[in-house]
Structure formats: C-alpha cells, structure tokens
Design an enzyme around this catalytic site. Sequence first.
Site, short mmCIF file in Angstrom:
data_model
loop_
_atom_site.label_atom_id
_atom_site.label_comp_id
_atom_site.label_asym_id
_atom_site.label_seq_id
_atom_site.Cartn_x
_atom_site.Cartn_y
_atom_site.Cartn_z
N ASP A 32 -8.01 -12.70 111.30
CA ASP A 32 -8.94 -13.71 110.82
C ASP A 32 -10.34 -13.50 111.41
O ASP A 32 -10.49 -12.94 112.50
CB ASP A 32 -8.40 -15.10 111.20
CG ASP A 32 -9.00 -16.22 110.35
OD1 ASP A 32 -9.68 -15.91 109.35
OD2 ASP A 32 -8.79 -17.39 110.70
N HIS A 49 -15.34 -8.08 105.34
CA HIS A 49 -14.00 -7.59 104.97
C HIS A 49 -13.94 -6.07 105.12
O HIS A 49 -12.92 -5.51 105.51
CB HIS A 49 -13.64 -8.03 103.55
CG HIS A 49 -13.45 -9.52 103.43
ND1 HIS A 49 -12.68 -10.24 104.31
CD2 HIS A 49 -13.96 -10.43 102.56
CE1 HIS A 49 -12.71 -11.52 103.98
NE2 HIS A 49 -13.49 -11.66 102.93
N SER A 77 -3.38 -13.74 101.67
CA SER A 77 -2.32 -14.75 101.51
C SER A 77 -2.28 -15.25 100.06
O SER A 77 -3.26 -15.10 99.31
CB SER A 77 -2.58 -15.93 102.45
OG SER A 77 -3.65 -16.74 101.97
N TRP A 81 -6.10 -16.62 96.91
CA TRP A 81 -6.56 -16.58 95.51
C TRP A 81 -7.49 -17.74 95.21
O TRP A 81 -8.27 -17.70 94.25
CB TRP A 81 -5.37 -16.65 94.55
CG TRP A 81 -4.47 -15.46 94.57
CD1 TRP A 81 -3.24 -15.38 95.17
CD2 TRP A 81 -4.70 -14.17 93.97
NE1 TRP A 81 -2.69 -14.13 94.98
CE2 TRP A 81 -3.56 -13.37 94.24
CE3 TRP A 81 -5.75 -13.62 93.23
CZ2 TRP A 81 -3.45 -12.04 93.81
CZ3 TRP A 81 -5.64 -12.30 92.79
CH2 TRP A 81 -4.50 -11.52 93.08
N LEU A 143 5.98 4.31 113.72
CA LEU A 143 5.73 2.86 113.68
C LEU A 143 5.92 2.40 112.24
O LEU A 143 5.54 3.12 111.31
CB LEU A 143 4.30 2.57 114.15
CG LEU A 143 3.83 1.12 114.14
CD1 LEU A 143 2.90 0.87 115.35
CD2 LEU A 143 3.06 0.75 112.88
C1 IPE Z 1 -5.03 -16.41 106.93
O1 IPE Z 1 -6.38 -16.57 107.12
C2 IPE Z 1 -4.75 -15.34 105.92
C3 IPE Z 1 -5.12 -13.98 106.32
C4 IPE Z 1 -5.58 -13.61 107.48
C5 IPE Z 1 -4.91 -12.98 105.31
P1 IPE Z 1 -7.22 -17.68 106.34
O2 IPE Z 1 -8.60 -17.60 106.82
O3 IPE Z 1 -6.98 -17.57 104.87
O4 IPE Z 1 -6.50 -19.03 106.84
P2 IPE Z 1 -7.01 -20.53 106.86
O5 IPE Z 1 -7.48 -20.82 105.46
O6 IPE Z 1 -8.14 -20.60 107.84
O7 IPE Z 1 -5.84 -21.35 107.29
C1 IPE Z 2 -9.74 -12.96 107.24
O1 IPE Z 2 -11.07 -13.27 107.41
C2 IPE Z 2 -9.49 -12.12 106.02
C3 IPE Z 2 -8.78 -12.82 104.94
C4 IPE Z 2 -8.35 -14.04 104.97
C5 IPE Z 2 -8.57 -12.07 103.72
P1 IPE Z 2 -11.71 -14.57 106.74
O2 IPE Z 2 -12.31 -14.18 105.43
O3 IPE Z 2 -10.73 -15.69 106.65
O4 IPE Z 2 -12.85 -14.91 107.78
P2 IPE Z 2 -13.38 -16.35 108.20
O5 IPE Z 2 -12.20 -17.16 108.64
O6 IPE Z 2 -14.03 -16.94 106.98
O7 IPE Z 2 -14.35 -16.08 109.30
MG MG Z 3 -10.30 -17.25 107.86
#
Ligand code: IPE
Ligand code: IPE
Ligand code: MG
Length: 250
Positions: A32, A49, A77, A81, A143
């Site tokens: 995250d 990203h 996740s 979407w 791994l």
């Molecule tokens: C969780 O992160 C999903 C991934 C890292 C792929 P999100 O950023 O989507 O989660 P929430 O929305 O903060 O719970």
């Molecule tokens: C995690 O980074 C990647 C995915 C959920 C795909 P985020 O895009 O959720 O980054 P923040 O939480 O907005 O900083």
């Molecule tokens: Mg996030």
Amino acid sequence: MTLPASTPVKGGGALGDLEREGVPRHVAIIMDGNGRWATSRGMSRSEGHRAGTENVRRAIEAFAQEGVEYLTLYAFSTENWARPSEEVEALISLIHEVIGPESENLHDMGVRIRHIGSLGRLSDELRCAIEESVELTENNDRLTLCVAFNYGARAEILEAVRRIVREGVDAESVDEQTFAARLHTAGVPDPDLIIRTAGEMRLSNFLLWQSAYAEFYSTPVLWPDFDSVEVGKAIEAYRRRRRKFGRLDG
Ligand code: IPE
Ligand code: IPE
Ligand code: MG
C-alpha cells in the site's frame, strides 16, 4: 524452517526455539501507499504504481535471500475496480506491460508464479499472459510467488462454498482441510507474517481465512520505498514474536 501457521507449537522446547529463530516460511504483503508516494512528489498516481511495480522485483529478491519460501503479494483487489476508470486502466495496462518481461526475469531467478484471485473480468490477452507466466515457471522451486490480482477473500470463500455444495460433499464431513483445499491457496501453507506498508492497520479483504494465526506487521514506509533494509526489519520483528496458537507456551 518454521512450522506451518496452522500447526500448534508443541511445548517450549526444540520446536519453539526453531520457531523463534526461524524466518517466516510464508510472507504475505499488502503493498500500500503507491498513491501517497507519488502525490508527495507532485507526480501522478499512475507514476506511483509504476514505482511500486519496480519495487516488486527487488522485494522478491530480498525475501528469497532471507530464505522465505512463499511470498504472496496483494496487487489488485476486487474492490479496486471501484477506483476512477483512468486509474483502473493504468493499473491493468501496467501489469499487462510488465508481466511478460518480469515472468522471464522471475523464471531466471528460480521463482514459481501462482495466481490467486479471479481471471474473470480481465481481457483474453491478460488472462493468457497470466496463464503463460504460471506455466513457464511451474517447475521452479527457489520461492513460490502468489500474485493476488483481482483477488478478494470473501469472493474466494464464497467460491469454495459453492464448490463444496456443487460436489455434494456431506455436510458433517466438511472440516478445515475440506475447505482450505478449495481456496485459491490450496497447497500453500498459511501465511506466518502479513506485512502492510503505508501505515494502515487493516486487512482490506486479504486472506481472511488463511491469516487466522498470522503475525501482523505494519510499517509507515510506503510500498515503493520498502527496500531490503525494510525487509530485514520486518523479518527481525517476526523473529521476536512469540507465536502461541492459543496455548500458554510457545
Ligand atoms: C489494499 O489496498 C489492496 C492492495 C494493496 C492491492 P487499498 O489501498 O485498496 O485498501 P484500502 O482501500 O485502503 O482499504
Ligand atoms: C496500493 O497503493 C496499490 C493498489 C491498491 C493497487 P494505493 O494506490 O492504495 O496507494 P494509496 O493508499 O492511495 O497511497
Ligand atoms: Mg491504498
């Protein structure tokens, strides 16, 4: 070598010592903070990203060096979407762009790739690319990398329930093994350690069944900055944990 997470540590003797000294056998990461990493630099979320994706290879190498056998990465996740369509498209095209070259690279590193999640809703090309990366690497054993892409734990659990019902399994015979064998992670030991970057303290629909006894580690470090030093810190934190599995010793 550590015990599978679902195996209670017996007594405080040799097995307990091994558990304390050992690296986690299976680490699962909620990667995250890509968005925050980018916006704090005046960059677009898509660039965040990209930076996050570039960090994936470094992280896999660092965990392999530590002796971790299974690494699960939460990449997208079922709830993601719901983000703005430009961001979803950027994320999907990014994985499409890197999956071919990265699979070759991971193959050279001896990494076996598994996909967990649904291949539905993806384009035929992306679905084929994922299947090819799984096939290419299926005999590797340094791994095992489980890529959680279009993954949601509730969807995974519901799918397992549907399979059990469809197979006509006798209700009284349904036990934890029956259930776990029908999850996407069938055959993979439960995670010992779940890491979440960017300071959040929630699971966000990740491995809800499998994480029953996982140790949880949260760090404020944003995913693109989670380097080999941070990997070492997470493993060290895990080493200091006392896993008890409901018992008084351990
Ligand atoms: C969780 O992160 C999903 C991934 C890292 C792929 P999100 O950023 O989507 O989660 P929430 O929305 O903060 O719970
Ligand atoms: C995690 O980074 C990647 C995915 C959920 C795909 P985020 O895009 O959720 O980054 P923040 O939480 O907005 O900083
Ligand atoms: Mg996030």
